[in-house]
Scaffold this motif. Structure first.
Motif, PDB file in Angstrom:
ATOM      1  N   GLU A 312       0.828  -1.221   0.000  1.00 45.75           N
ATOM      2  CA  GLU A 312       0.000   0.000   0.000  1.00 45.75           C
ATOM      3  C   GLU A 312       0.857   1.263   0.000  1.00 45.75           C
ATOM      4  OE1 GLU A 312      -1.325  -2.675   2.182  1.00 45.75           O
ATOM      5  OE2 GLU A 312      -2.375  -3.019   0.298  1.00 45.75           O
ATOM      6  N   GLY A 313       2.100   1.138   0.487  1.00 49.24           N
ATOM      7  CA  GLY A 313       2.960   2.318   0.521  1.00 49.24           C
ATOM      8  C   GLY A 313       3.929   2.302   1.690  1.00 49.24           C
ATOM      9  N   LEU A 314       4.530   3.451   1.959  1.00 52.23           N
ATOM     10  CA  LEU A 314       5.483   3.616   3.059  1.00 52.23           C
ATOM     11  C   LEU A 314       4.799   4.302   4.226  1.00 52.23           C
ATOM     12  CD1 LEU A 314       8.530   5.011   1.005  1.00 52.23           C
ATOM     13  CD2 LEU A 314       8.024   2.625   1.560  1.00 52.23           C
ATOM     14  N   SER A 315       5.139   3.866   5.439  1.00 51.37           N
ATOM     15  CA  SER A 315       4.574   4.533   6.619  1.00 51.37           C
ATOM     16  C   SER A 315       5.652   4.696   7.681  1.00 51.37           C
ATOM     17  CB  SER A 315       3.390   3.739   7.185  1.00 51.37           C
ATOM     18  OG  SER A 315       3.785   2.426   7.517  1.00 51.37           O
ATOM     19  N   LEU A 316       5.543   5.756   8.461  1.00 52.82           N
ATOM     20  CA  LEU A 316       6.533   6.060   9.485  1.00 52.82           C
ATOM     21  C   LEU A 316       6.335   5.168  10.711  1.00 52.82           C
ATOM     22  CD1 LEU A 316       8.827   8.171  10.135  1.00 52.82           C
ATOM     23  CD2 LEU A 316       7.074   9.404  11.431  1.00 52.82           C
ATOM     24  N   VAL A 317       7.421   4.501  11.134  1.00 52.56           N
ATOM     25  CA  VAL A 317       7.388   3.659  12.340  1.00 52.56           C
ATOM     26  C   VAL A 317       7.816   4.467  13.561  1.00 52.56           C
ATOM     27  CG1 VAL A 317       8.442   1.657  13.476  1.00 52.56           C
ATOM     28  CG2 VAL A 317       7.783   1.535  11.064  1.00 52.56           C
ATOM     29  N   GLY A 318       8.853   5.279  13.382  1.00 50.23           N
ATOM     30  CA  GLY A 318       9.360   6.084  14.496  1.00 50.23           C
ATOM     31  C   GLY A 318      10.528   6.933  14.047  1.00 50.23           C
ATOM     32  N   THR A 319      10.930   7.873  14.886  1.00 47.03           N
ATOM     33  CA  THR A 319      12.050   8.776  14.599  1.00 47.03           C
ATOM     34  C   THR A 319      13.065   8.700  15.727  1.00 47.03           C
ATOM     35  OG1 THR A 319      10.643  10.272  13.328  1.00 47.03           O
ATOM     36  CG2 THR A 319      12.704  11.175  14.158  1.00 47.03           C
ATOM     37  N   LEU A 320      14.324   8.501  15.364  1.00 47.05           N
ATOM     38  CA  LEU A 320      15.415   8.441  16.339  1.00 47.05           C
ATOM     39  C   LEU A 320      16.081   9.807  16.398  1.00 47.05           C
ATOM     40  CD1 LEU A 320      16.994   5.016  15.269  1.00 47.05           C
ATOM     41  CD2 LEU A 320      14.973   5.452  16.683  1.00 47.05           C
ATOM     42  N   ARG A 321      15.943  10.449  17.538  1.00 41.56           N
ATOM     43  CA  ARG A 321      16.466  11.823  17.701  1.00 41.56           C
ATOM     44  C   ARG A 321      17.612  11.856  18.711  1.00 41.56           C
ATOM     45  NH1 ARG A 321      10.780  12.877  17.030  1.00 41.56           N
ATOM     46  NH2 ARG A 321      10.454  14.195  15.168  1.00 41.56           N
ATOM     47  N   GLY A 322      18.330  12.984  18.709  1.00 46.55           N
ATOM     48  CA  GLY A 322      19.361  13.202  19.712  1.00 46.55           C
ATOM     49  C   GLY A 322      20.685  12.536  19.403  1.00 46.55           C
ATOM     50  N   GLY A 323      20.823  11.999  18.211  1.00 46.37           N
ATOM     51  CA  GLY A 323      22.052  11.297  17.866  1.00 46.37           C
ATOM     52  C   GLY A 323      22.957  12.107  16.969  1.00 46.37           C
ATOM     53  N   HIS A 324      22.628  12.127  15.696  1.00 43.72           N
ATOM     54  CA  HIS A 324      23.482  12.813  14.725  1.00 43.72           C
ATOM     55  C   HIS A 324      23.156  14.300  14.647  1.00 43.72           C
ATOM     56  CE1 HIS A 324      25.435   9.242  13.116  1.00 43.72           C
ATOM     57  NE2 HIS A 324      24.266   8.624  13.201  1.00 43.72           N
ATOM     58  N   ALA A 325      24.183  15.063  14.231  1.00 35.81           N
ATOM     59  CA  ALA A 325      24.018  16.511  14.100  1.00 35.81           C
ATOM     60  C   ALA A 325      24.047  16.949  12.645  1.00 35.81           C
ATOM     61  CB  ALA A 325      25.134  17.224  14.880  1.00 35.81           C
ATOM     62  N   ALA A 326      24.071  15.990  11.737  1.00 37.58           N
ATOM     63  CA  ALA A 326      24.110  16.294  10.308  1.00 37.58           C
ATOM     64  C   ALA A 326      23.557  15.091   9.541  1.00 37.58           C
ATOM     65  CB  ALA A 326      25.546  16.608   9.870  1.00 37.58           C
ATOM     66  N   THR A 327      23.578  15.170   8.226  1.00 29.62           N
ATOM     67  CA  THR A 327      23.024  14.129   7.364  1.00 29.62           C
ATOM     68  C   THR A 327      23.627  12.758   7.673  1.00 29.62           C
ATOM     69  OG1 THR A 327      22.631  15.717   5.592  1.00 29.62           O
ATOM     70  CG2 THR A 327      22.789  13.401   4.957  1.00 29.62           C
ATOM     71  N   VAL A 328      22.772  11.740   7.760  1.00 29.50           N
ATOM     72  CA  VAL A 328      23.212  10.358   7.973  1.00 29.50           C
ATOM     73  C   VAL A 328      23.487   9.733   6.612  1.00 29.50           C
ATOM     74  CG1 VAL A 328      22.516   8.093   8.844  1.00 29.50           C
ATOM     75  CG2 VAL A 328      21.945  10.160  10.136  1.00 29.50           C
ATOM     76  N   ARG A 329      24.679   9.146   6.449  1.00 32.50           N
ATOM     77  CA  ARG A 329      25.113   8.613   5.159  1.00 32.50           C
ATOM     78  C   ARG A 329      25.027   7.092   5.067  1.00 32.50           C
ATOM     79  NH1 ARG A 329      28.095  10.796   1.016  1.00 32.50           N
ATOM     80  NH2 ARG A 329      28.035  13.056   1.008  1.00 32.50           N
ATOM     81  N   SER A 330      25.086   6.395   6.222  1.00 36.87           N
ATOM     82  CA  SER A 330      25.206   4.939   6.178  1.00 36.87           C
ATOM     83  C   SER A 330      24.493   4.310   7.364  1.00 36.87           C
ATOM     84  CB  SER A 330      26.688   4.536   6.185  1.00 36.87           C
ATOM     85  OG  SER A 330      27.375   5.197   7.241  1.00 36.87           O
ATOM     86  N   CYS A 331      24.074   3.062   7.175  1.00 38.81           N
ATOM     87  CA  CYS A 331      23.398   2.343   8.251  1.00 38.81           C
ATOM     88  C   CYS A 331      23.646   0.851   8.091  1.00 38.81           C
ATOM     89  CB  CYS A 331      21.899   2.637   8.254  1.00 38.81           C
ATOM     90  SG  CYS A 331      21.035   2.073   6.759  1.00 38.81           S
ATOM     91  N   CYS A 332      23.511   0.108   9.179  1.00 39.09           N
ATOM     92  CA  CYS A 332      23.670  -1.339   9.142  1.00 39.09           C
ATOM     93  C   CYS A 332      22.845  -1.946  10.267  1.00 39.09           C
ATOM     94  CB  CYS A 332      25.143  -1.723   9.280  1.00 39.09           C
ATOM     95  SG  CYS A 332      25.450  -3.502   9.135  1.00 39.09           S
ATOM     96  N   TRP A 333      21.906  -2.829   9.908  1.00 38.88           N
ATOM     97  CA  TRP A 333      21.072  -3.508  10.894  1.00 38.88           C
ATOM     98  C   TRP A 333      21.727  -4.849  11.237  1.00 38.88           C
ATOM     99  CZ3 TRP A 333      17.447  -3.205  14.410  1.00 38.88           C
ATOM    100  CH2 TRP A 333      16.768  -4.358  14.816  1.00 38.88           C
ATOM    101  N   SER A 334      21.840  -5.145  12.540  1.00 42.23           N
ATOM    102  CA  SER A 334      22.375  -6.428  12.985  1.00 42.23           C
ATOM    103  C   SER A 334      21.235  -7.271  13.528  1.00 42.23           C
ATOM    104  CB  SER A 334      23.431  -6.228  14.081  1.00 42.23           C
ATOM    105  OG  SER A 334      23.791  -7.478  14.633  1.00 42.23           O
ATOM    106  N   PRO A 335      20.798  -8.315  12.788  1.00 43.22           N
ATOM    107  CA  PRO A 335      19.678  -9.129  13.267  1.00 43.22           C
ATOM    108  C   PRO A 335      20.015  -9.925  14.519  1.00 43.22           C
ATOM    109  CG  PRO A 335      20.580 -10.035  11.217  1.00 43.22           C
ATOM    110  CD  PRO A 335      21.264  -8.731  11.453  1.00 43.22           C
ATOM    111  N   THR A 336      21.279 -10.354  14.663  1.00 38.11           N
ATOM    112  CA  THR A 336      21.648 -11.129  15.851  1.00 38.11           C
ATOM    113  C   THR A 336      21.644 -10.256  17.104  1.00 38.11           C
ATOM    114  OG1 THR A 336      23.967 -10.750  15.278  1.00 38.11           O
ATOM    115  CG2 THR A 336      23.011 -12.853  14.625  1.00 38.11           C
ATOM    116  N   GLU A 337      22.121  -9.030  16.982  1.00 41.49           N
ATOM    117  CA  GLU A 337      22.161  -8.113  18.128  1.00 41.49           C
ATOM    118  C   GLU A 337      20.861  -7.309  18.251  1.00 41.49           C
ATOM    119  OE1 GLU A 337      25.035  -7.831  20.141  1.00 41.49           O
ATOM    120  OE2 GLU A 337      25.763  -9.536  18.964  1.00 41.49           O
ATOM    121  N   GLU A 338      20.019  -7.341  17.198  1.00 44.40           N
ATOM    122  CA  GLU A 338      18.816  -6.508  17.114  1.00 44.40           C
ATOM    123  C   GLU A 338      19.159  -5.046  17.412  1.00 44.40           C
ATOM    124  OE1 GLU A 338      15.692  -8.465  19.433  1.00 44.40           O
ATOM    125  OE2 GLU A 338      15.077  -9.401  17.548  1.00 44.40           O
ATOM    126  N   SER A 339      20.220  -4.611  16.752  1.00 48.18           N
ATOM    127  CA  SER A 339      20.704  -3.248  16.959  1.00 48.18           C
ATOM    128  C   SER A 339      20.945  -2.595  15.601  1.00 48.18           C
ATOM    129  CB  SER A 339      21.995  -3.253  17.773  1.00 48.18           C
ATOM    130  OG  SER A 339      23.012  -3.965  17.087  1.00 48.18           O
TER     131      SER A 339
END
Length: 389
Positions: A312-339
């Motif tokens: 049906e489309g894209l929907s917002l799950v949540g927003t992570l604030r208070g971390g970065h102070a500029a554009t985020v360039r990269s990400c990596c999900w760890s399924p074993t650590e759930e982090s």
């Protein structure tokens, strides 16, 4: 509460567990990968490629810097750990080589170099889930653009040897190959994306490129990121340089059903009713437990938005604030650590975990880096022919 709702609640509850702010020359963090096969009880490792052409390895639990490989060999085009060994790390660079490093060693010398052809400028690469094949994608030089393949076996047996390519695919893309991603469990399957808008799935066990090309999907734009999703990972998705999103089901190739599950021309508009600050997409990951594809996006302020994908489309799950102070360039999900790991233009590497409390609560000064660093980062030309609306 359903499994999907539980996972979405867990993702929305991610909080900063660790923060690493490099004290040396700041650099954009362009790509992140985590090791999978650490010794029992040992911390996973995290590798980061930086815009100053350095490669850094961190302890996955503490984000303590363990190794740094210096700025030699041109701009880096990604970083990947071997699947069967947590100590072997691969990086590709613009000077036409893929290097394998043994992170147990402090030597600034790779244990293996995979050399391309003289004109090759590598801007993407990956290694198969069996660690048998390395593949790198090139920038377009004159009329040529290549997927280059090597045999990756026997790395530790022939230290510092240089390997020549097994061969190339040269007909399936006609512009820069920006992303390559091997299938998570089928070592013979690989998907490639390009600024020509095409996303191609290959079976590299076939004798020639024509037979190997299983499917060609058109994003109608310039591909910036891609991956596999769905049950048995039979789906392919991609993000584009103008913040579009495409999602296809390759299991439908031999059926009458359309293979396109979702095509969003502009994700910023698609979720604007819920959140006006989505300005770009970063990447995605398939959550096996929930059987759900999630995307990461963000704002120039450093906020990270988690998006859920459905037909049906894209929907917002949540927003992570208070971390970065500029554009985020990269990400990596760890399924074993759930982090979740994120890196950005503020030079910070952040580890997010459900309900975590950051150890250091000192107020963080703005870490926005001078735009001069941008000169080191290749920005792809996304001016394409007008798309069908």
């Amino acid at each position: 509460m359903s499994a999907v709702e539980q996972v979405e609640q867990q993702l929305a509850g991610l909080r900063i567990a660790r923060r690493c702010v490099p004290s040396e020359e700041p650099a954009y963090l362009l790509d992140i990968h985590t090791s999978g096969a650490a010794q029992p009880g040992a911390s996973p490792l995290v590798a980061v490629s930086c815009s100053n052409e350095s490669l850094r390895v961190y302890d996955g639990d503490t984000l303590r810097l363990l190794r740094e490989y210096g700025a030699r060999g041109g701009a880096l085009a990604g970083v990947r750990f071997a699947h069967t060994s947590a100590s072997l790390l691969f990086s590709a660079c613009s000077q036409g080589t893929v290097k394998c490093w043994d992170v147990r060693s402090a030597m600034q010398k790779p244990v293996q170099v995979f050399s391309g052809y003289p004109s090759n400028v590598f801007i993407s690469f990956d290694i198969s889930c069996s660690d048998l094949i390395v593949c790198a994608g090139t920038e377009k030089v004159e009329k040529d653009t290549f997927l280059v393949f090597w045999d990756a076996r026997g790395i530790t047996d022939c230290a510092s040897a240089t390997k020549e390519p097994l061969g190339v695919y040269s007909e399936s893309h006609n512009d820069d190959i920006t992303k390559i991603c091997f299938h998570p469990v089928e070592p013979n399957l690989v998907v490639s994306g390009s600024t020509d808008g095409l996303v191609n799935v290959f079976d590299i066990n076939k004798d020639n490129e024509d037979d190997a090309l299983i499917s060609t999907c058109n994003s109608d734009s310039s591909v910036s990121s891609l991956g596999w999703a769905g049950e048995d990972y039979k789906q392919v998705y991609c993000m584009t340089h103008d913040e579009g999103f495409c999602w296809w089901d390759t299991a439908r190739l031999d059926t009458e059903e359309p293979i396109t599950l979702l095509h969003v021309l502009d994700a910023r508009e698609a979720v604007s009713a819920e959140n006006h600050s989505l300005q770009y997409l970063v990447g995605g990951f398939y959550h096996e437990k929930a059987g759900k594809l999630f995307l990461l996006g963000g704002a120039a302020t450093g906020d990270v938005h988690l998006l859920s994908c459905s037909t049906e489309g894209l929907s917002l799950v949540g927003t992570l604030r208070g971390g970065h102070a500029a554009t985020v360039r990269s990400c990596c999900w760890s399924p074993t650590e759930e982090s979740l790991l994120t890196g950005g233009e503020d030079a910070q590497l952040l580890l997010w975990k459900p309900g975590a409390v950051e150890r250091s609560l000192a107020k963080k000064a703005s870490l926005k880096i001078s735009s001069s660093v941008q000169k080191r980062v290749r920005v792809h030309n996304t001016s394409l022919k007008s798309r069908k609306k």
